[in-house]
Write a protein that holds these residues in place. Sequence first.
Motif, PDB file in Angstrom:
ATOM      1  N   ASP A   1     -24.499 -36.426   8.013  1.00 12.44           N
ATOM      2  CA  ASP A   1     -26.014 -36.177   7.595  1.00 12.44           C
ATOM      3  C   ASP A   1     -26.345 -34.658   6.898  1.00 12.44           C
ATOM      4  OD1 ASP A   1     -26.228 -38.672   8.476  1.00 12.44           O
ATOM      5  OD2 ASP A   1     -27.203 -38.159  10.301  1.00 12.44           O
ATOM      6  N   ILE A   2     -25.712 -33.689   7.488  1.00 10.93           N
ATOM      7  CA  ILE A   2     -25.828 -32.203   7.074  1.00 10.93           C
ATOM      8  C   ILE A   2     -25.622 -32.133   5.739  1.00 10.93           C
ATOM      9  CG2 ILE A   2     -25.414 -29.891   7.546  1.00 10.93           C
ATOM     10  CD1 ILE A   2     -25.855 -30.685  10.384  1.00 10.93           C
ATOM     11  N   ILE A   3     -24.125 -32.455   5.376  1.00  5.61           N
ATOM     12  CA  ILE A   3     -23.572 -32.437   4.086  1.00  5.61           C
ATOM     13  C   ILE A   3     -24.310 -33.208   3.134  1.00  5.61           C
ATOM     14  CG2 ILE A   3     -21.496 -32.946   2.894  1.00  5.61           C
ATOM     15  CD1 ILE A   3     -19.880 -32.230   5.366  1.00  5.61           C
ATOM     16  N   ASP A   4     -24.723 -34.371   3.572  1.00  5.34           N
ATOM     17  CA  ASP A   4     -25.565 -34.994   2.664  1.00  5.34           C
ATOM     18  C   ASP A   4     -26.815 -34.542   2.250  1.00  5.34           C
ATOM     19  OD1 ASP A   4     -26.084 -37.422   1.062  1.00  5.34           O
ATOM     20  OD2 ASP A   4     -27.540 -37.910   2.545  1.00  5.34           O
ATOM     21  N   THR A   5     -27.444 -33.956   3.118  1.00  7.91           N
ATOM     22  CA  THR A   5     -28.687 -33.293   2.796  1.00  7.91           C
ATOM     23  C   THR A   5     -28.690 -31.920   2.317  1.00  7.91           C
ATOM     24  OG1 THR A   5     -29.401 -34.062   5.053  1.00  7.91           O
ATOM     25  CG2 THR A   5     -30.816 -32.132   4.029  1.00  7.91           C
ATOM     26  N   PHE A   6     -27.377 -31.176   2.528  1.00  9.09           N
ATOM     27  CA  PHE A   6     -27.216 -30.012   1.699  1.00  9.09           C
ATOM     28  C   PHE A   6     -26.826 -30.206   0.129  1.00  9.09           C
ATOM     29  CE2 PHE A   6     -24.030 -26.800   0.425  1.00  9.09           C
ATOM     30  CZ  PHE A   6     -24.694 -25.619   0.727  1.00  9.09           C
ATOM     31  N   THR A   7     -26.127 -31.490  -0.010  1.00 15.93           N
ATOM     32  CA  THR A   7     -25.967 -31.482  -1.207  1.00 15.93           C
ATOM     33  C   THR A   7     -27.106 -32.143  -1.913  1.00 15.93           C
ATOM     34  OG1 THR A   7     -23.646 -32.553  -0.584  1.00 15.93           O
ATOM     35  CG2 THR A   7     -24.388 -33.175  -2.968  1.00 15.93           C
ATOM     36  N   LYS A   8     -28.061 -32.987  -1.419  1.00 16.42           N
ATOM     37  CA  LYS A   8     -29.231 -33.259  -2.053  1.00 16.42           C
ATOM     38  C   LYS A   8     -30.102 -32.087  -2.252  1.00 16.42           C
ATOM     39  CE  LYS A   8     -29.375 -37.820  -0.263  1.00 16.42           C
ATOM     40  NZ  LYS A   8     -30.178 -38.713   0.739  1.00 16.42           N
ATOM     41  N   LEU A   9     -30.007 -31.127  -1.623  1.00 15.11           N
ATOM     42  CA  LEU A   9     -30.984 -29.893  -1.748  1.00 15.11           C
ATOM     43  C   LEU A   9     -30.244 -28.855  -3.012  1.00 15.11           C
ATOM     44  CD1 LEU A   9     -32.270 -28.954   1.751  1.00 15.11           C
ATOM     45  CD2 LEU A   9     -33.696 -29.938  -0.125  1.00 15.11           C
TER      46      LEU A   9
ATOM     47  N   VAL B   1     -28.934 -18.530   8.419  1.00 21.23           N
ATOM     48  CA  VAL B   1     -29.416 -19.129   7.372  1.00 21.23           C
ATOM     49  C   VAL B   1     -29.868 -20.684   7.697  1.00 21.23           C
ATOM     50  CG1 VAL B   1     -28.992 -19.326   5.006  1.00 21.23           C
ATOM     51  CG2 VAL B   1     -28.140 -17.528   6.114  1.00 21.23           C
ATOM     52  N   PRO B   2     -30.806 -20.986   7.265  1.00 23.71           N
ATOM     53  CA  PRO B   2     -31.288 -22.571   7.447  1.00 23.71           C
ATOM     54  C   PRO B   2     -30.408 -23.373   6.580  1.00 23.71           C
ATOM     55  CG  PRO B   2     -33.161 -21.273   7.086  1.00 23.71           C
ATOM     56  CD  PRO B   2     -32.119 -20.234   6.858  1.00 23.71           C
ATOM     57  N   LEU B   3     -29.925 -24.708   7.455  1.00 28.52           N
ATOM     58  CA  LEU B   3     -29.129 -25.590   6.645  1.00 28.52           C
ATOM     59  C   LEU B   3     -27.644 -25.211   6.630  1.00 28.52           C
ATOM     60  CD1 LEU B   3     -29.117 -28.565   5.799  1.00 28.52           C
ATOM     61  CD2 LEU B   3     -29.261 -27.589   3.424  1.00 28.52           C
ATOM     62  N   LEU B   4     -27.385 -23.669   5.971  1.00 27.39           N
ATOM     63  CA  LEU B   4     -25.904 -23.350   5.828  1.00 27.39           C
ATOM     64  C   LEU B   4     -25.407 -23.349   7.272  1.00 27.39           C
ATOM     65  CD1 LEU B   4     -23.554 -22.514   4.267  1.00 27.39           C
ATOM     66  CD2 LEU B   4     -24.425 -20.314   4.293  1.00 27.39           C
ATOM     67  N   SER B   5     -26.393 -22.739   8.375  1.00 26.13           N
ATOM     68  CA  SER B   5     -26.217 -22.616   9.760  1.00 26.13           C
ATOM     69  C   SER B   5     -25.769 -24.024  10.229  1.00 26.13           C
ATOM     70  CB  SER B   5     -27.361 -21.778  10.508  1.00 26.13           C
ATOM     71  OG  SER B   5     -27.006 -21.951  12.011  1.00 26.13           O
ATOM     72  N   SER B   6     -26.467 -24.932  10.074  1.00 28.04           N
ATOM     73  CA  SER B   6     -26.165 -26.301  10.614  1.00 28.04           C
ATOM     74  C   SER B   6     -24.845 -26.624  10.332  1.00 28.04           C
ATOM     75  CB  SER B   6     -27.344 -27.249  10.427  1.00 28.04           C
ATOM     76  OG  SER B   6     -28.407 -26.629  11.059  1.00 28.04           O
ATOM     77  N   LEU B   7     -24.603 -26.406   8.932  1.00 26.08           N
ATOM     78  CA  LEU B   7     -23.263 -26.974   8.232  1.00 26.08           C
ATOM     79  C   LEU B   7     -22.167 -26.475   8.816  1.00 26.08           C
ATOM     80  CD1 LEU B   7     -21.771 -28.253   6.097  1.00 26.08           C
ATOM     81  CD2 LEU B   7     -22.102 -26.600   4.442  1.00 26.08           C
ATOM     82  N   MET B   8     -22.069 -24.914   8.990  1.00 25.44           N
ATOM     83  CA  MET B   8     -21.044 -24.293   9.534  1.00 25.44           C
ATOM     84  C   MET B   8     -20.783 -24.648  11.306  1.00 25.44           C
ATOM     85  SD  MET B   8     -19.537 -22.442   7.508  1.00 25.44           S
ATOM     86  CE  MET B   8     -19.852 -24.037   6.443  1.00 25.44           C
TER      87      MET B   8
ATOM     88  N   GLU C   1     -28.491 -29.537  -5.375  1.00 25.59           N
ATOM     89  CA  GLU C   1     -28.509 -30.014  -6.875  1.00 25.59           C
ATOM     90  C   GLU C   1     -29.881 -29.558  -7.550  1.00 25.59           C
ATOM     91  OE1 GLU C   1     -27.735 -34.139  -6.745  1.00 25.59           O
ATOM     92  OE2 GLU C   1     -25.785 -33.860  -6.312  1.00 25.59           O
ATOM     93  N   PRO C   2     -30.778 -29.884  -7.052  1.00 27.10           N
ATOM     94  CA  PRO C   2     -32.175 -29.159  -7.662  1.00 27.10           C
ATOM     95  C   PRO C   2     -32.121 -27.893  -7.660  1.00 27.10           C
ATOM     96  CG  PRO C   2     -32.795 -30.262  -5.342  1.00 27.10           C
ATOM     97  CD  PRO C   2     -31.394 -30.650  -5.852  1.00 27.10           C
ATOM     98  N   PHE C   3     -31.611 -27.122  -6.548  1.00 27.28           N
ATOM     99  CA  PHE C   3     -31.795 -25.713  -6.633  1.00 27.28           C
ATOM    100  C   PHE C   3     -30.731 -25.201  -7.858  1.00 27.28           C
ATOM    101  CE2 PHE C   3     -29.570 -21.677  -5.445  1.00 27.28           C
ATOM    102  CZ  PHE C   3     -30.696 -20.873  -5.168  1.00 27.28           C
ATOM    103  N   MET C   4     -29.702 -26.004  -8.101  1.00 27.43           N
ATOM    104  CA  MET C   4     -28.975 -25.457  -9.251  1.00 27.43           C
ATOM    105  C   MET C   4     -29.563 -25.677 -10.601  1.00 27.43           C
ATOM    106  SD  MET C   4     -26.107 -24.263  -8.164  1.00 27.43           S
ATOM    107  CE  MET C   4     -27.119 -23.164  -7.121  1.00 27.43           C
ATOM    108  N   LEU C   5     -30.358 -26.933 -10.732  1.00 26.97           N
ATOM    109  CA  LEU C   5     -31.075 -27.110 -11.949  1.00 26.97           C
ATOM    110  C   LEU C   5     -32.055 -25.852 -12.185  1.00 26.97           C
ATOM    111  CD1 LEU C   5     -31.763 -30.896 -11.678  1.00 26.97           C
ATOM    112  CD2 LEU C   5     -29.959 -29.529 -13.124  1.00 26.97           C
ATOM    113  N   ILE C   6     -32.755 -25.416 -11.064  1.00 22.13           N
ATOM    114  CA  ILE C   6     -33.732 -24.382 -11.227  1.00 22.13           C
ATOM    115  C   ILE C   6     -33.127 -23.105 -11.702  1.00 22.13           C
ATOM    116  CG2 ILE C   6     -35.379 -23.037 -10.052  1.00 22.13           C
ATOM    117  CD1 ILE C   6     -35.911 -25.314  -8.122  1.00 22.13           C
TER     118      ILE C   6
ATOM    119  N   ILE D   1     -18.127 -26.496  -3.118  1.00 10.94           N
ATOM    120  CA  ILE D   1     -17.607 -26.427  -4.393  1.00 10.94           C
ATOM    121  C   ILE D   1     -18.640 -26.689  -5.662  1.00 10.94           C
ATOM    122  CG2 ILE D   1     -16.576 -28.612  -5.021  1.00 10.94           C
ATOM    123  CD1 ILE D   1     -14.112 -27.306  -5.908  1.00 10.94           C
ATOM    124  N   TYR D   2     -19.529 -27.287  -5.426  1.00  9.09           N
ATOM    125  CA  TYR D   2     -20.332 -27.530  -6.643  1.00  9.09           C
ATOM    126  C   TYR D   2     -21.225 -26.359  -7.041  1.00  9.09           C
ATOM    127  CZ  TYR D   2     -24.308 -29.445  -9.437  1.00  9.09           C
ATOM    128  OH  TYR D   2     -25.193 -29.710 -10.294  1.00  9.09           O
ATOM    129  N   PRO D   3     -22.013 -25.720  -5.981  1.00  7.57           N
ATOM    130  CA  PRO D   3     -22.693 -24.704  -6.513  1.00  7.57           C
ATOM    131  C   PRO D   3     -21.828 -23.348  -6.882  1.00  7.57           C
ATOM    132  CG  PRO D   3     -22.707 -25.068  -4.105  1.00  7.57           C
ATOM    133  CD  PRO D   3     -22.271 -26.297  -4.707  1.00  7.57           C
TER     134      PRO D   3
END
Length: 406
Positions: A367-375, A261-268, A377-382, A174-176
Amino acid sequence: MPSFNYIAMNKNKNTVKGRVDALDLQSARAEIRKKGLTPVKITEDTNFAAREKRAAAKRNVLPELPLKDKIDFTQTLQILTATGIPIIETLAFMEENAETKNVKKVCSVIKSNIVSGSTLAETLEKNRKAFGRVYAGLTRAGEDSGELDITLGRMLELLKKQAAIKGKVIGALIYPVFVILLALVVVTIMLAFVFPAFESMFDSLGGKLPFVTRICIDAGHFIQEYWYVLLAAVVVVLGLIVFIFKNEFTRRILDRIVLKVPLLSSLMRFANYSNFLAVLQVAYDAGIPVVNCLYLANLTLENAVLRDAISAAAIRVQQGTNLSSALKSTGQIPNMMLFMIATGEQSGRLGEMLYNCTVYIDKKLDDIIDTFTKLVEPFMLIVIGGIVLFLALALYMPLFGAYNQI
């Protein structure tokens, strides 16, 4: 009961029309005479009977419950059933104290079906959309084994887990989505109102406008003049998105892309596996055969690629292959899952290992959700920084150009 339309004469010789319910034509005539009328014409109202039949069938359909209402319903039913209160009295109490109309109707319909001779599982089977096939299947297993209260307790934990997983995944996405939508709104306002307002000032400076500024001004004029085209485009895009997610063919393509898709694939994957393993473990503990457990658990998978893979594995298990080998042949299951399931089969503790496997998957998902959230946030800032830089350059480059000419 059949219904009859009639035309009759009253004592004042005036024509009277009406309808009366009766077992047959003779009974209808007697009912009309009891009203002090003389029947002239009596016809059976077949349309009324059909409407009544449809209305009765509609009243007997369970409404689809939101996940929260389903959890509340299951929790109350499990508590009262575990205390030994008869199911009819339990449902009557729940109907009287229901917090929502849907729950009240569910209790009423189930109660009337049980009074008519059906079981709880049979009623849920007739209305799979209300609770889902998994709920109906586990309820049947609980009734057959005489452990309905225990099965409802397992189902309650399963529903709570599904709600938690849903909340985690939505929270991660929801954040992105919110940031992107907010950025689109801000850019649209800037282009539609800010840049056109600065156009006269830019013209007074003289010289040729920078390319980015010209693009923004032209885009602003287009939005002002053809806003309805933009609005129609938004509606079309939203409709296209809904179509992609609803259509079976496009949804399968999307599911296949997501798994690459990397990371999104693991999340799903792990979000799907978490629900899958939870149902598999609950169904196995309820005494359901492994093949049926697989089919029930497969219903929870949202990704079509994973769903097809598990269906193929279920067929192999039905043909005599053990569970771990059948799952390994799909090429879609993590090695740790396969190892734990194989260990459970060899040691005769499959139910325990399925539970441990569920705990492992849940930890990986966190762990995946935590990693996804951390990645993210900086992507959204960019992304936001890039948009701000583009708009700032479009506004200030003409001013800098005019300053250099002085």
